[in-house]
Design an enzyme around this catalytic site. Structure first.
Site, PDB file in Angstrom:
ATOM      1  N   ASP A 149       4.930 -14.771  25.522  1.00  0.00           N
ATOM      2  CA  ASP A 149       5.868 -14.985  24.426  1.00  0.00           C
ATOM      3  C   ASP A 149       6.022 -13.644  23.699  1.00  0.00           C
ATOM      4  O   ASP A 149       5.258 -12.697  23.948  1.00  0.00           O
ATOM      5  CB  ASP A 149       5.316 -16.066  23.495  1.00  0.00           C
ATOM      6  CG  ASP A 149       6.242 -16.369  22.317  1.00  0.00           C
ATOM      7  OD1 ASP A 149       7.471 -16.240  22.474  1.00  0.00           O
ATOM      8  OD2 ASP A 149       5.722 -16.716  21.241  1.00  0.00           O
ATOM      9  N   ASP A 153       7.423 -12.966  19.766  1.00  0.00           N
ATOM     10  CA  ASP A 153       7.060 -12.976  18.344  1.00  0.00           C
ATOM     11  C   ASP A 153       5.727 -13.679  18.119  1.00  0.00           C
ATOM     12  O   ASP A 153       5.514 -14.804  18.574  1.00  0.00           O
ATOM     13  CB  ASP A 153       8.151 -13.682  17.528  1.00  0.00           C
ATOM     14  CG  ASP A 153       9.450 -12.903  17.508  1.00  0.00           C
ATOM     15  OD1 ASP A 153       9.575 -11.985  16.687  1.00  0.00           O
ATOM     16  OD2 ASP A 153      10.335 -13.197  18.340  1.00  0.00           O
ATOM     17  N   ASP A 172       2.252 -18.309  21.009  1.00  0.00           N
ATOM     18  CA  ASP A 172       1.731 -18.769  19.719  1.00  0.00           C
ATOM     19  C   ASP A 172       2.531 -19.908  19.110  1.00  0.00           C
ATOM     20  O   ASP A 172       2.158 -20.432  18.056  1.00  0.00           O
ATOM     21  CB  ASP A 172       1.735 -17.604  18.717  1.00  0.00           C
ATOM     22  CG  ASP A 172       3.129 -17.309  18.187  1.00  0.00           C
ATOM     23  OD1 ASP A 172       4.063 -17.169  19.016  1.00  0.00           O
ATOM     24  OD2 ASP A 172       3.298 -17.249  16.950  1.00  0.00           O
TER      25      ASP A 172
END
Length: 347
Positions: free
Chosen positions: A100, A102, A289
């Protein structure tokens, strides 16, 4: 829709395309717009509650919190301290890395246009990609993520996996890989971006981001007392578009086409594209996240191969097997992967 349900075909540009089936979705992270007729009050209240739950603005210390954190860490141990164990699971298999963006490669920042990675993180990703097929899977537009990372040897999956492109260098088939299962929605997303930008410009801190096949409404910098206004404006704009779905993440609302395609499908597509889709000799590692990364974690669990790693400092419900606390630890994990692979090659 898994990869087995998708039909692949070549278009005139020699790209690999994927056709899709469209349907409205309804799960715990999605608000079904058809369930709240009338003036929208119930939907706005539900949406506001979801925004508050997924985006806490203050830290509360509850009794037993330390115990819960310890028990959570036992269930989801650190991927750094468990690194050798993870590598034991991967023995004899091809590691494929999914990341991922960000909150995983870059810290969460106030201005989404300033979510830059460090030169050291870029080097760690570049070195990993020399040894393992490596993909960035993000809710951002593919072009924006590419601008942030700047490594043409990677696979990029933007718009929550609805816009996938293979490497432009270093891969025999990279330029052939293109997946855009929600391509027809792009004009609508552009139209909604203009409308929402106009409607929310009076709300300080509200940022509308066009991610090509989906739309992000960032409210991280909006006064919490005005979150209801954000929810109201979003609802007023999309209430008549039943071909869209609304989901929420950390300080962001996501407007997406109601097609059954997510980051998990993107992982399946990419594994099949690099000819590991039905292989027993592949070991995918997915690090993320966000709530949307849970779809990818679920795919790995169903495959019964590879590991999902959640980036989080606090306990949360997850399908991942391991955890890392912050991007700095993600970088260290990538460095360990590279070191491990070199040791194996040398021996």
């Amino acid at each position: 829709m898994g990869i087995s349900d998708a039909k692949s075909q070549k278009n005139d540009d020699n790209y690999l395309l994927v056709t899709k089936k469209k349907l409205l979705l309804n799960n715990k992270n999605t608000l079904n717009l058809e369930e709240n007729p009338g003036n929208g009050g119930p939907l706005i209240n539900t949406l506001l509650d979801s925004m508050r739950a997924s985006s806490p603005t203050r830290r509360h210390t509850a009794a037993g919190e330390d115990f819960n954190h310890i028990s959570w860490n036992l269930l989801h141990p650190s991927a750094l301290s468990s690194f050798e164990k993870i590598m034991t699971f991967s023995e004899g298999k091809q590691i494929v890395v999914f990341l991922d963006y960000d909150g995983t490669l870059s810290p969460i920042v106030t201005d989404p246009d300033c979510a830059f990675i460090t030169p050291q993180m870029r080097d760690a990703i570049k070195n990993a990609a020399k040894l393992f097929p490596t993909a960035i899977v993000s809710g951002r537009s593919r072009s924006k993520v590419y601008d942030f990372v700047g490594l043409p040897e990677l696979y990029y999956a933007g718009s929550h996996g609805m816009d996938i492109k293979g490497p432009s260098i270093g891969s025999k088939r990279g330029n052939e890989i293109l997946c855009q299962p929600a391509k027809e929605f792009q004009p609508l997303i552009e139209q909604l971006c203009e409308i929402l930008s106009e409607k929310t410009k009076r709300i300080p801190g509200c940022i509308i981001e066009n991610n090509k096949f989906c739309l992000s409404v960032h409210f991280r910098c909006v006064d919490e007392q005005r979150w209801g206004e954000v929810a109201g404006e979003v609802k007023s704009v999309i209430k008549d578009y039943h071909q869209l779905r609304l989901s929420h993440g950390r300080n962001v609302l996501e407007i997406r086409p109601a097609v059954k395609w997510d980051k998990g499908n993107a992982v399946e597509f990419l594994l099949e594209s690099i000819e590991y889709g039905r292989s027993n000799n592949v070991f995918p590692i997915y690090i993320g996240d966000d709530r949307t990364d849970e779809d990818a974690f679920r795919v790995l669990r169903n495959m019964d191969s590879g590991v999902g790693i959640l980036v989080s400092k606090t306990p949360k419900e997850t399908l991942s097997s391991y955890t890392l606390k912050e991007p700095q630890e993600v970088m260290r994990f990538l460095q360990l992967l590279v070191d491990y692979r070199k040791r194996v090659i040398w021996h």
